[in-house]
Write an enzyme that holds these catalytic residues in place. Structure first.
Site, mmCIF file in Angstrom:
data_model
loop_
_atom_site.group_PDB
_atom_site.id
_atom_site.type_symbol
_atom_site.label_atom_id
_atom_site.label_comp_id
_atom_site.label_asym_id
_atom_site.label_seq_id
_atom_site.Cartn_x
_atom_site.Cartn_y
_atom_site.Cartn_z
ATOM 1 N N SER A 176 9.178 -12.545 5.953
ATOM 2 C CA SER A 176 10.139 -11.919 6.868
ATOM 3 C C SER A 176 11.080 -13.002 7.365
ATOM 4 O O SER A 176 10.766 -14.199 7.262
ATOM 5 C CB SER A 176 9.359 -11.339 8.058
ATOM 6 O OG SER A 176 10.218 -11.008 9.129
ATOM 7 N N TYR A 189 2.628 -11.938 14.644
ATOM 8 C CA TYR A 189 3.383 -11.633 13.419
ATOM 9 C C TYR A 189 4.054 -12.895 12.881
ATOM 10 O O TYR A 189 3.944 -13.229 11.697
ATOM 11 C CB TYR A 189 4.429 -10.561 13.761
ATOM 12 C CG TYR A 189 5.173 -9.980 12.589
ATOM 13 C CD1 TYR A 189 4.668 -8.883 11.894
ATOM 14 C CD2 TYR A 189 6.398 -10.503 12.187
ATOM 15 C CE1 TYR A 189 5.365 -8.333 10.828
ATOM 16 C CE2 TYR A 189 7.101 -9.956 11.122
ATOM 17 C CZ TYR A 189 6.584 -8.874 10.449
ATOM 18 O OH TYR A 189 7.276 -8.334 9.390
HETATM 19 P P1 NAD Z 1 4.659 0.221 6.692
HETATM 20 O O1 NAD Z 1 4.031 0.420 8.006
HETATM 21 O O2 NAD Z 1 5.580 1.261 6.162
HETATM 22 O O3 NAD Z 1 3.547 -0.116 5.595
HETATM 23 C C1 NAD Z 1 2.498 -1.014 5.842
HETATM 24 C C2 NAD Z 1 1.271 -0.549 5.094
HETATM 25 O O4 NAD Z 1 0.223 -1.514 5.283
HETATM 26 C C3 NAD Z 1 0.747 0.815 5.577
HETATM 27 O O5 NAD Z 1 0.681 1.742 4.508
HETATM 28 C C4 NAD Z 1 -0.631 0.476 6.136
HETATM 29 O O6 NAD Z 1 -1.592 1.509 5.947
HETATM 30 C C5 NAD Z 1 -0.998 -0.788 5.354
HETATM 31 N N1 NAD Z 1 -2.063 -1.520 6.028
HETATM 32 C C6 NAD Z 1 -2.087 -1.939 7.324
HETATM 33 N N2 NAD Z 1 -3.292 -2.454 7.624
HETATM 34 C C7 NAD Z 1 -4.056 -2.386 6.496
HETATM 35 C C8 NAD Z 1 -5.400 -2.747 6.175
HETATM 36 N N3 NAD Z 1 -6.245 -3.266 7.089
HETATM 37 N N4 NAD Z 1 -5.844 -2.532 4.924
HETATM 38 C C9 NAD Z 1 -5.032 -1.972 3.994
HETATM 39 N N5 NAD Z 1 -3.757 -1.600 4.239
HETATM 40 C C10 NAD Z 1 -3.271 -1.790 5.479
HETATM 41 O O7 NAD Z 1 5.448 -1.163 6.821
HETATM 42 P P2 NAD Z 1 6.638 -1.824 5.986
HETATM 43 O O8 NAD Z 1 7.784 -1.876 6.903
HETATM 44 O O9 NAD Z 1 6.773 -1.242 4.639
HETATM 45 O O10 NAD Z 1 6.087 -3.323 5.903
HETATM 46 C C11 NAD Z 1 5.486 -3.849 4.744
HETATM 47 C C12 NAD Z 1 5.507 -5.360 4.851
HETATM 48 O O11 NAD Z 1 6.854 -5.821 4.951
HETATM 49 C C13 NAD Z 1 4.769 -5.911 6.088
HETATM 50 O O12 NAD Z 1 4.062 -7.081 5.705
HETATM 51 C C14 NAD Z 1 5.914 -6.276 7.026
HETATM 52 O O13 NAD Z 1 5.556 -7.316 7.874
HETATM 53 C C15 NAD Z 1 6.983 -6.707 6.033
HETATM 54 N N6 NAD Z 1 8.347 -6.637 6.540
HETATM 55 C C16 NAD Z 1 8.878 -5.457 6.975
HETATM 56 C C17 NAD Z 1 10.185 -5.430 7.433
HETATM 57 C C18 NAD Z 1 10.817 -4.158 7.915
HETATM 58 O O14 NAD Z 1 11.912 -4.223 8.512
HETATM 59 N N7 NAD Z 1 10.229 -2.982 7.700
HETATM 60 C C19 NAD Z 1 10.964 -6.599 7.426
HETATM 61 C C20 NAD Z 1 10.387 -7.780 6.969
HETATM 62 C C21 NAD Z 1 9.077 -7.793 6.531
#
Ligand code: NAD
Length: 294
Positions: A176, A189
């Site tokens: 990120s 985070y």
């Molecule tokens: P999201 O909430 O849509 O998806 C995250 C997924 O992780 C969910 O399906 C959840 O069930 C799963 N998860 C959480 N805990 C878990 C566990 N203990 N075991 C198995 N699965 C588990 O989130 P997203 O926005 O798609 O984020 C995905 C990644 O991208 C994350 O690592 C987040 O930090 C990173 N990220 C997101 C953004 C953003 O703006 N959305 C920006 C930068 C980085």
């Protein structure tokens, strides 16, 4: 959502044949397997479908079984060349992590891992629950380490004698902008994402240039994690939802649009592909100018 809400504008684009990047790569075939964590939602789901659209067999894993089924449905709708296989697992449980790699190996040669699962909690350090800090580090830093530990021997042993891609593969880690810079109230985070970049470089250091590693750092992406906060933030601050996106979330970026999940998925395709051959330990910083301009 209220009737006059404009949040529909922030609904993510589904993965389509038009927006997904495909690469003609000798290793992108159904006998090779990519593990994708967090595959039930957002970036992970888009990445699972995008890699299957590139001909790979994807072992899509998450806690959320229904969300995993949606990933399979999307891949079926697109009639992908590869396949999405699902495996429910909790990344805080070491036996579950081992079972992900075993399940992947049942479908072919494990060559790629996309560590995408994650979660957020916002609170100042003084009030931050220690259990929440531990949970976030388990899912976003410890689990990618344990997964790498189990998957690396498979990647090294992948392929047969006449296979030009034998022993090659890559581990891609979703970091990120908060793996590069800090803001308030996100200590767990931010420290997990900084650590994940260190783990990425450590895998690269041990991967001999054939087992590569890279991280992906984006700003805000249209996933439920982010878009569901927009109406509340707009109401709290008395501003429009567009202003929440442009001024609050993307205030420090030059490109005033959130990324689509499929655009992030395409970075994993690039990093895993032959075009990523010199990407090893590095970070794909796709942040619309957030970190490098002011
Ligand atoms: P999201 O909430 O849509 O998806 C995250 C997924 O992780 C969910 O399906 C959840 O069930 C799963 N998860 C959480 N805990 C878990 C566990 N203990 N075991 C198995 N699965 C588990 O989130 P997203 O926005 O798609 O984020 C995905 C990644 O991208 C994350 O690592 C987040 O930090 C990173 N990220 C997101 C953004 C953003 O703006 N959305 C920006 C930068 C980085």
């Amino acid at each position: 959502m209220t009737a006059d809400s404009d949040s529909e504008d922030f609904a993510p684009e589904p993965v389509t044949h038009e927006n997904v990047m495909t690469v003609d790569d000798p290793a992108f075939e159904a006998g090779n397997v990519a593990i994708v964590t967090g595959a039930a939602s957002g970036i992970g789901r888009a990445t699972a479908v995008a890699l299957a659209a590139n001909g790979l067999t994807v072992l899509a894993t998450d806690l959320d079984e229904a969300g995993l089924a949606d990933a399979v449905d999307r891949a079926d709708e697109l009639d992908v060349d590869g396949a999405v296989e699902t495996h429910e697992a909790d990344l805080t449980v070491d036996d579950d992590i081992a079972s992900i790699v075993d399940a992947a190996a049942d479908h072919g040669d494990v060559k790629y891992v996309a560590n995408i699962a994650g979660l957020q909690h916002i609170a100042p350090i003084e009030d931050f629950p220690v259990e929440k800090f531990d949970l976030m580090h388990r899912v976003m830093l410890r689990a990618p380490f344990v997964l790498a530990k189990h998957a690396m021997p498979h990647i090294r042993e992948s392929g047969g004698e006449d296979d030009e891609t034998a022993g090659t593969g890559a581990i891609g880690n979703m970091a990120s902008i908060h793996g590069h810079t800090a803001t308030e109230d996100k200590a767990a985070y931010i420290s997990a994402k900084f650590g994940l970049r260190g783990l990425t470089q450590s895998i690269a250091a041990e991967g001999d240039g054939t087992l590569r590693a890279f991280s992906v750092s984006t700003g805000y992406v249209k996933t439920p994690l982010v878009t569901e906060q927009i109406p509340d933030t707009a109401a709290e601050r008395g501003i429009s939802e567009q202003a929440v996106v442009e001024d609050v979330m993307l205030g420090d970026a030059k490109v005033k649009e959130m990324m689509e999940p499929v655009e992030v998925a395409n970075l994993f395709v690039l990093g895993f592909s032959k075009h990523g051959r010199h990407l090893d330990g590095g970070d794909l910083t796709w942040d619309g100018g957030h970190l490098f301009t002011y």
